[in-house]
Design an enzyme around this catalytic site. Structure first.
Site, short mmCIF file in Angstrom:
data_model
loop_
_atom_site.label_atom_id
_atom_site.label_comp_id
_atom_site.label_asym_id
_atom_site.label_seq_id
_atom_site.Cartn_x
_atom_site.Cartn_y
_atom_site.Cartn_z
N TYR A 131 93.45 41.64 -40.22
CA TYR A 131 94.56 42.58 -40.37
C TYR A 131 94.40 43.38 -41.66
O TYR A 131 93.90 42.88 -42.64
CB TYR A 131 95.89 41.84 -40.42
CG TYR A 131 96.32 41.20 -39.12
CD1 TYR A 131 95.62 41.41 -37.94
CD2 TYR A 131 97.43 40.35 -39.07
CE1 TYR A 131 96.02 40.80 -36.77
CE2 TYR A 131 97.83 39.74 -37.90
CZ TYR A 131 97.12 39.97 -36.75
OH TYR A 131 97.51 39.38 -35.58
N PHE A 188 104.19 46.46 -27.58
CA PHE A 188 103.85 47.63 -28.41
C PHE A 188 105.04 48.56 -28.62
O PHE A 188 104.88 49.75 -28.86
CB PHE A 188 102.70 48.42 -27.80
CG PHE A 188 101.38 47.70 -27.76
CD1 PHE A 188 101.19 46.49 -28.40
CD2 PHE A 188 100.32 48.24 -27.07
CE1 PHE A 188 99.97 45.84 -28.36
CE2 PHE A 188 99.09 47.59 -27.02
CZ PHE A 188 98.92 46.38 -27.66
N GLY A 189 106.26 48.04 -28.48
CA GLY A 189 107.46 48.86 -28.66
C GLY A 189 108.04 49.43 -27.39
O GLY A 189 109.14 49.99 -27.40
#
Length: 346
Positions: A53, A238-239
């Site tokens: 990340y 993913f929203g």
């Protein structure tokens, strides 16, 4: 906040887990600090990160999220207030990650762990996870499994567990888990841990949401029977399960606006299902985001739901989902949509 045991340990983790993969890409260090301060104050004691990340993976931002968390630990001296999870990647073509290739062999996994500890500015990691298998199998949204008899260049599970046992004995990690793993992989790791007296996989971090309930097939039973629960990632798809992309909207600075290759949840049946779930939230006067998250949290096989937010408003909404109640009528309506559009976005 609600809490559950991590596996069969005595460790209580919040059923909301603070996801961190946007820190260093979409979020600055200052914003990451603000999220950590707020989440901990709300009772969120479980945080998840990974060596790769921030996301999307780039050499320039490799390890950046772990560094931000480490800087927060150094500043606040609150390391012991947090149950910290991170991950070591599996097979990768990215040469900047220890030259690429497999990462679970003794030498590379030791290097990976020591690098994460250094970036995180801590002496120990509570949950160390294998981010994805080295072997060729179906994950990251692949339905079909195509077996390759020649795919033998991966670290034996027993060797991996022996390395992890050594790390536990050294005090570098407390517990271990898997991510993006299959039912076969989880069952083999659990079998070896019993037979050989090696560390048990306490969790499986896989995708789970209203558009992808494939974890319920096979893996859910193992999670319950073996006390190796799901850490549900991408609970909002993913929203998409916030409703912000409905009617072809593309909000500025949203993930889909910034990273158009993230298209796992963009297909015809997926969009139809999203509209149906949205209608359910309106029918019962629920926030769509919170309904989507709560559905994941209440599953018997779920240990914690990993939320990711780029704004404080999103973070507050996500955390407050623990206070939502989904009665049997709501669940029945949700299941009717699942039957109509079964797992449209694996």
């Amino acid at each position: 906040m609600n809490y559950k045991k991590l596996g069969n340990t005595d460790l209580d983790v919040s059923t909301i887990c603070l996801g961190t993969m946007t820190w260093g890409e979409q979020n600055t260090e200052r914003e990451g600090f603000e999220q950590m301060d707020f989440a901990l104050n709300q009772g969120v004691n479980f945080w998840d990160t990974a060596e790769i990340y921030s996301i999307p993976m780039r050499e320039e931002t490799y390890g950046e999220t772990e560094k931000i968390i480490g800087n927060w630990f150094q500043k606040t001296k609150k390391r012991n207030d947090v149950v910290l999870a991170t991950k070591v990647c599996g097979n990768t073509s990215n040469k900047y990650i220890r030259g690429g290739g497999n990462s679970f062999g003794k030498k590379k996994i030791t290097e990976a762990l020591d690098e994460s500890l250094r970036r995180l500015k801590t002496d120990y990691i509570d949950l160390y996870q294998l981010h994805w298998p080295e072997r060729s199998t179906n994950f990251f949204g692949d339905y079909g499994y195509e077996h390759d008899e020649n795919d033998k260049d991966w670290t034996p599970f027993e060797e991996i567990l022996e390395s992890l046992k050594k790390f536990i004995e050294q005090g570098k990690i407390r517990y271990v888990g898997l991510s993006n793993e299959t039912a076969w992989g989880l069952s083999k790791f659990l079998e070896l841990s019993k037979i050989k007296g090696l560390p048990k996989m306490m969790s499986v971090q896989n995708p789970y949401n209203l558009l992808n309930r494939t974890y319920e097939i096979g893996l859910a039973e193992i999670s319950i029977r073996e006390q190796s629960g799901l850490l549900a990632y991408s609970p909002l798809a993913f929203g998409y399960l916030t409703g912000k992309y409905r009617n072809n909207k593309l909000p500025a600075k949203s993930r889909m606006q910034l990273f158009k290759d993230f298209n796992r949840y963009k297909n015809e049946n997926g969009q139809k299902a999203i509209d149906e779930y949205y209608k359910i939230s309106k029918k019962y006067n629920l926030d769509f985001t919170q309904m989507s998250l709560k559905f994941c949290e209440i599953q018997h096989f779920t240990t914690s739901v990993i939320i990711g937010a780029t704004t404080m408003e999103q973070l507050k909404t996500n955390i407050e989902s623990v206070n939502v109640n989904l009665n049997s009528d709501i669940i029945n309506d949700i299941n009717k949509i699942q039957q109509k559009y079964p797992n449209p976005c694996p």
